[in-house]
Scaffold this motif. Structure first.
Motif, PDB file in Angstrom:
ATOM      1  N   ASP A 166       0.844  -1.183   0.000  1.00 50.84           N
ATOM      2  CA  ASP A 166       0.000   0.000   0.000  1.00 50.84           C
ATOM      3  C   ASP A 166       0.880   1.233   0.000  1.00 50.84           C
ATOM      4  O   ASP A 166       2.102   1.159   0.178  1.00 50.84           O
ATOM      5  CB  ASP A 166      -0.947   0.008   1.202  1.00 50.84           C
ATOM      6  CG  ASP A 166      -0.241  -0.344   2.505  1.00 50.84           C
ATOM      7  OD1 ASP A 166       0.841   0.215   2.760  1.00 50.84           O
ATOM      8  OD2 ASP A 166      -0.758  -1.185   3.250  1.00 50.84           O
ATOM      9  N   GLY A 167       0.248   2.370  -0.219  1.00 55.39           N
ATOM     10  CA  GLY A 167       0.984   3.621  -0.252  1.00 55.39           C
ATOM     11  C   GLY A 167       0.050   4.808  -0.300  1.00 55.39           C
ATOM     12  O   GLY A 167      -1.168   4.676  -0.346  1.00 55.39           O
TER      13      GLY A 167
ATOM     14  N   LEU B 185      -4.407  10.633  -2.336  1.00 55.82           N
ATOM     15  CA  LEU B 185      -4.745   9.313  -2.870  1.00 55.82           C
ATOM     16  C   LEU B 185      -4.068   8.216  -2.053  1.00 55.82           C
ATOM     17  O   LEU B 185      -2.856   8.236  -1.851  1.00 55.82           O
ATOM     18  CB  LEU B 185      -4.312   9.207  -4.338  1.00 55.82           C
ATOM     19  CG  LEU B 185      -4.629   7.883  -5.032  1.00 55.82           C
ATOM     20  CD1 LEU B 185      -6.136   7.663  -5.114  1.00 55.82           C
ATOM     21  CD2 LEU B 185      -3.997   7.842  -6.425  1.00 55.82           C
ATOM     22  N   ILE B 186      -4.875   7.264  -1.589  1.00 52.37           N
ATOM     23  CA  ILE B 186      -4.387   6.086  -0.866  1.00 52.37           C
ATOM     24  C   ILE B 186      -4.709   4.861  -1.711  1.00 52.37           C
ATOM     25  O   ILE B 186      -5.806   4.739  -2.259  1.00 52.37           O
ATOM     26  CB  ILE B 186      -5.054   5.971   0.515  1.00 52.37           C
ATOM     27  CG1 ILE B 186      -4.694   7.183   1.382  1.00 52.37           C
ATOM     28  CG2 ILE B 186      -4.657   4.683   1.219  1.00 52.37           C
ATOM     29  CD1 ILE B 186      -5.447   7.228   2.696  1.00 52.37           C
ATOM     30  N   TYR B 187      -3.752   3.957  -1.828  1.00 49.44           N
ATOM     31  CA  TYR B 187      -3.960   2.790  -2.683  1.00 49.44           C
ATOM     32  C   TYR B 187      -3.320   1.569  -2.037  1.00 49.44           C
ATOM     33  O   TYR B 187      -2.384   1.669  -1.233  1.00 49.44           O
ATOM     34  CB  TYR B 187      -3.353   3.017  -4.073  1.00 49.44           C
ATOM     35  CG  TYR B 187      -2.007   3.688  -4.043  1.00 49.44           C
ATOM     36  CD1 TYR B 187      -0.820   2.969  -3.895  1.00 49.44           C
ATOM     37  CD2 TYR B 187      -1.920   5.088  -4.121  1.00 49.44           C
ATOM     38  CE1 TYR B 187       0.405   3.602  -3.845  1.00 49.44           C
ATOM     39  CE2 TYR B 187      -0.689   5.730  -4.066  1.00 49.44           C
ATOM     40  CZ  TYR B 187       0.468   4.986  -3.932  1.00 49.44           C
ATOM     41  OH  TYR B 187       1.685   5.605  -3.868  1.00 49.44           O
TER      42      TYR B 187
ATOM     43  N   MET C 162      -8.657   1.569  -3.549  1.00 50.69           N
ATOM     44  CA  MET C 162      -8.261   2.969  -3.699  1.00 50.69           C
ATOM     45  C   MET C 162      -9.159   3.841  -2.835  1.00 50.69           C
ATOM     46  O   MET C 162     -10.355   3.578  -2.689  1.00 50.69           O
ATOM     47  CB  MET C 162      -8.351   3.412  -5.165  1.00 50.69           C
ATOM     48  CG  MET C 162      -7.403   2.675  -6.090  1.00 50.69           C
ATOM     49  SD  MET C 162      -7.354   3.390  -7.749  1.00 50.69           S
ATOM     50  CE  MET C 162      -6.577   4.968  -7.394  1.00 50.69           C
ATOM     51  N   GLU C 163      -8.541   4.881  -2.272  1.00 52.41           N
ATOM     52  CA  GLU C 163      -9.267   5.824  -1.432  1.00 52.41           C
ATOM     53  C   GLU C 163      -8.785   7.235  -1.759  1.00 52.41           C
ATOM     54  O   GLU C 163      -7.578   7.476  -1.800  1.00 52.41           O
ATOM     55  CB  GLU C 163      -9.023   5.496   0.035  1.00 52.41           C
ATOM     56  CG  GLU C 163      -9.688   6.439   1.016  1.00 52.41           C
ATOM     57  CD  GLU C 163      -9.430   6.035   2.456  1.00 52.41           C
ATOM     58  OE1 GLU C 163      -9.167   6.945   3.289  1.00 52.41           O
ATOM     59  OE2 GLU C 163      -9.464   4.816   2.739  1.00 52.41           O
ATOM     60  N   TYR C 164      -9.735   8.129  -1.990  1.00 52.63           N
ATOM     61  CA  TYR C 164      -9.383   9.510  -2.328  1.00 52.63           C
ATOM     62  C   TYR C 164     -10.033  10.446  -1.320  1.00 52.63           C
ATOM     63  O   TYR C 164     -11.254  10.443  -1.136  1.00 52.63           O
ATOM     64  CB  TYR C 164      -9.843   9.868  -3.738  1.00 52.63           C
ATOM     65  CG  TYR C 164      -9.392  11.243  -4.179  1.00 52.63           C
ATOM     66  CD1 TYR C 164      -8.076  11.472  -4.571  1.00 52.63           C
ATOM     67  CD2 TYR C 164     -10.288  12.313  -4.179  1.00 52.63           C
ATOM     68  CE1 TYR C 164      -7.659  12.735  -4.958  1.00 52.63           C
ATOM     69  CE2 TYR C 164      -9.873  13.578  -4.573  1.00 52.63           C
ATOM     70  CZ  TYR C 164      -8.560  13.788  -4.963  1.00 52.63           C
ATOM     71  OH  TYR C 164      -8.143  15.040  -5.343  1.00 52.63           O
ATOM     72  N   GLU C 165      -9.202  11.261  -0.660  1.00 45.62           N
ATOM     73  CA  GLU C 165      -9.683  12.198   0.340  1.00 45.62           C
ATOM     74  C   GLU C 165     -10.058  13.513  -0.333  1.00 45.62           C
ATOM     75  O   GLU C 165      -9.188  14.249  -0.808  1.00 45.62           O
ATOM     76  CB  GLU C 165      -8.608  12.418   1.404  1.00 45.62           C
ATOM     77  CG  GLU C 165      -8.251  11.160   2.192  1.00 45.62           C
ATOM     78  CD  GLU C 165      -7.148  11.397   3.198  1.00 45.62           C
ATOM     79  OE1 GLU C 165      -6.475  12.443   3.090  1.00 45.62           O
ATOM     80  OE2 GLU C 165      -6.949  10.552   4.084  1.00 45.62           O
ATOM     81  N   LEU C 166     -11.352  13.782  -0.376  1.00 44.58           N
ATOM     82  CA  LEU C 166     -11.827  15.028  -0.981  1.00 44.58           C
ATOM     83  C   LEU C 166     -11.403  16.225  -0.139  1.00 44.58           C
ATOM     84  O   LEU C 166     -11.009  17.258  -0.675  1.00 44.58           O
ATOM     85  CB  LEU C 166     -13.347  14.990  -1.131  1.00 44.58           C
ATOM     86  CG  LEU C 166     -13.897  13.855  -2.011  1.00 44.58           C
ATOM     87  CD1 LEU C 166     -15.410  13.839  -1.962  1.00 44.58           C
ATOM     88  CD2 LEU C 166     -13.413  14.017  -3.446  1.00 44.58           C
ATOM     89  N   ASP C 167     -11.497  16.097   1.164  1.00 40.35           N
ATOM     90  CA  ASP C 167     -11.029  17.117   2.101  1.00 40.35           C
ATOM     91  C   ASP C 167     -10.870  16.431   3.448  1.00 40.35           C
ATOM     92  O   ASP C 167     -10.830  15.199   3.531  1.00 40.35           O
ATOM     93  CB  ASP C 167     -11.989  18.315   2.172  1.00 40.35           C
ATOM     94  CG  ASP C 167     -13.434  17.903   2.424  1.00 40.35           C
ATOM     95  OD1 ASP C 167     -13.641  16.945   3.207  1.00 40.35           O
ATOM     96  OD2 ASP C 167     -14.346  18.521   1.865  1.00 40.35           O
TER      97      ASP C 167
END
Length: 690
Positions: free
Chosen positions: A211-212, A217-219, A261-266
């Motif tokens: 992971d990273g 963006l987290i994946y 996958m994870e994306y932080e909008l805010d």
């Protein structure tokens, strides 16, 4: 079936407990007891005359105000015990019984039960998961501890969970990157073997977890490949005949690939997408029977999450496609069962906290599925649900939770059926002081049978005695009705930062209880789920846990033990009572883990015990007896420089064979018997972190 609005029955004992608790003075503020759903707090150091030690991290109160308790198995704990799978971790969870060796129709590990009831409901990040349409492996069977942040176990009914029925709800939370690096992870390879005069087994596995993070963006990517080749000898015997030996050769392969996958909008919002692809294959031969089973599935989970202090919103969208094939080649011909299931889900969950003493949870859930078979008609199913649950800390010592869940169910095709259920839950917790607490739960719940339990397709068992009373074929029952469960459960707990003891008593009355019964059709016996008029289950559970965190010299120690009893009775049509045939009277387990930091060596020992018991079979003139079973597992992990580690796991040490006997109720003579040898198995694993 016409709609029902069941009467919510309050137990007199519970009302008395609530009344007593409410009258206890709360004039002096107290710190709420550290319960099993707490989070770690800063460590505290105590100095004794001879040694200095750091107690286990005190648990800060979970922001959840709910009076319904939640147990947590952390990633650190799984590493310390050397767990290789989710089931390894759940062995230490009180009330969960694992099936005995060879107890399934195909000689598998049998079903997992919770306090003598049905199988627990599994969630991954709050999303329900399922097995194959013919009971094949689920996503949970392929998840490794490297992928997990923690496992949350809710042992009492809650309308906010995927099921308000009385089984446990087990939520697996996948981990996020531990470091803010572009890429990091773990590679593990393992080799295991077991050998005796009657059994040979070779196991190999290879797993990758990486992971990273890059800005918002987290994946992550998880890959797990397993191979398991085994040869078993099963002994069977019939009255007046010599014992026979059935040799079974099985080759199994399993692959799971899971990108996420994870994306932080805010700071408050994020989008998450995760995919689980699985491919399982099993080829076996027993006598003149050849068995080829395959299961392929792909599941997509997507979520939108928003968290603002105590308030949160979550929208979940999921889709899953599974195909499972069973091909049985016999002397008389070839039987092929090919079934496909498609499921789609859309749900919303919300939490609103008005202050530190009041909160409300609410949500809706809709699911649609289609089960196609090459033998039976297509079974379509639509489920809809909405719930609301309010919790309030009435005083510093009293917490009250009240919730209701309304569900609608419609099936068409193979079965034309529609119903609706109203399920209320009332929970109360009284904190005597910062250590002692009393928690009680009242509920009225419904458990609808799974779609695969309704398919009447017959799956042929293995071995020369396939289709016998002790080794029946298996099938479904399209006429199953949902269980209706009225339950009361209460837990007296003493908890400290270093551990505690909890004593739980429970009682459940179940109408239309679903039991797997054996019936003769022609010259073969078939095991199918059937409704019994009513049943009662009750028992007590004592669980304890103690941990000494790392001392100045680098020693750390953890001890846990539990014993869980259950009395499950079915009332027959003639008014007589009978104990449920496949529920052990109690189970006990204990585990000890020791870690010596200067050597970077951690070890653990876990023991499980199930007593011998016998039960009369439903509508059959026979009594089935099971022998007592003991199982001991040992593991050790040594960590080296440059992030290398080696693990050794020994399973089934000092274990006993699994034996069943069927005797005539009148004469006491042997009718049939089966036995499976249980021998020690060993696994060596090499791990590299990067």
């Amino acid at each position: 079936m016409k709609s029902r609005l069941p009467e919510f029955k309050f137990n007199a004992l519970m009302l008395s407990l609530l009344a007593i608790s409410a009258t206890v003075s709360a004039s002096d503020p107290v710190t709420t007891a550290a319960s099993s759903n707490s989070e770690p707090s800063p460590t505290t150091v105590q100095t004794l005359p001879t040694i200095t030690y750091v107690a286990e991290e005190a648990t800060a109160k979970d922001p959840d105000i709910s009076a319904i308790p939640k147990a947590v198995i952390s990633r650190e704990e799984m590493e310390q015990y050397g767990d290789q799978s989710v089931k390894d971790a759940l062995r230490r969870a009180a009330g969960i019984q694992m099936g005995g060796l060879g107890s399934g129709p195909r000689g598998g590990n049998g079903a997992m039960r919770f306090r003598g009831g049905g199988a627990p409901v599994f969630l991954i990040n709050g999303e329900p998961v399922q097995g194959g349409p013919r009971g094949g492996m689920s996503v949970v069977d392929s998840i490794t501890p490297d992928m997990i942040e923690r496992i949350e176990i809710v042992k009492q009914p809650s309308v906010a969970q995927a099921s308000v029925a009385s089984s446990a709800v087990i939520n697996i939370i996948l981990k996020e990157p531990l470091d803010d690096t572009l890429i990091s992870g773990t590679v593990r390879a393992g080799y295991g073997f077991a050998e005796s005069a009657q059994k040979e087994e070779e196991r190999k596995n290879l797993s990758l977890q990486m992971d990273g993070r890059r800005d918002a963006l987290i994946y992550s990517l998880s890959v797990n490949q397993m191979w398991n080749d085994s040869t078993n000898v099963i002994k069977s015997q019939k009255n007046g005949e010599d014992a026979k030996q059935n040799k079974r050769i099985t080759e199994r392969k399993s692959l799971m690939i899971s990108p996420r996958m994870e994306y932080e909008l805010d700071d408050q919002q994020k989008l998450i997408a995760e995919v689980f692809y699985r491919n399982n294959q099993s080829d076996g031969q027993s006598g003149r029977q050849i068995q080829d089973d395959k299961n392929d599935s792909i599941r997509l989970n997507t979520r939108y999450e928003r968290k603002d202090q105590g308030n949160s919103d979550k929208i979940r969208l999921s889709a899953e496609h599974q195909n499972e094939t069973e091909k049985t080649r016999l002397v008389t011909g070839t039987n092929i069962i090919d079934q496909t299931i498609n499921e789609y889900g859309l749900a919303y969950d919300g939490v609103r906290k008005f202050d530190d003493k009041k909160q409300i949870k609410f949500g809706v859930d809709s699911r649609a599925s289609e089960l196609e078979s090459n033998i039976e008609s297509t079974l379509d199913e639509q489920r809809y649900a909405m719930y609301v649950e309010g919790s309030m800390r009435v005083t510093d010592r009293n917490t009250l939770t009240l919730g209701v869940r309304q569900e609608w169910l419609k099936r068409s095709g193979l079965v034309e059926y529609s119903d609706q259920h109203f399920s209320p839950v009332l929970a109360h917790r009284f904190d005597f002081d910062e250590h002692w607490s009393l928690q009680t739960n009242l509920s009225q719940a419904f458990r609808s049978p799974r779609a695969d339990s309704l398919m009447p397709t017959i799956s042929v068992s293995n071995d020369e005695d396939a289709g016998s009373l002790s080794n029946p074929d298996r099938g479904g029952n399209p006429n199953l009705k949902p269980e209706k469960i009225s339950a009361i459960e209460s837990t007296l707990g003493y908890n400290t930062p270093a551990g505690g003891v909890n004593l739980t008593a429970y009682h459940r009355k179940i109408d239309d209880y679903i039991e797997r019964v054996i019936r003769q059709e022609g010259d073969r016996y078939i095991e199918t789920p059937s409704n019994q008029d009513n049943a009662t289950t009750y028992g007590v559970e004592l669980a304890g846990r103690y941990a000494l965190k790392q001392t100045e010299n680098g020693h750390s120690f953890m001890l846990n033990a539990q014993v869980s009893t259950v009395r499950a009775k079915v009332e027959e049509a003639n008014g007589q009572e009978r104990l449920v045939s496949d529920v052990a009277p109690y189970s006990a387990s204990a585990g000890v883990s020791y870690n010596y930091q200067p050597w970077r060596l951690s070890t653990s020992l876990n023991a499980n015990y199930t007593p011998a018991y016998s039960r009369v079979l439903d509508q059959e003139p026979y009594r089935r007896s099971n022998n007592q079973r003991i199982n001991v597992d040992i593991s050790a992990t040594k960590r080296f420089d440059n992030d290398w580690a080696a693990s050794f796991n020994a399973r089934n040490i000092f274990s006993t064979d699994y034996k069943t006997r069927l005797t005539d109720l009148t004469s006491g003579e042997l009718h049939e018997a089966r036995s499976y040898e249980s021998i020690p198995s060993f696994m060596l694993s090499l791990e590299k972190k990067f």
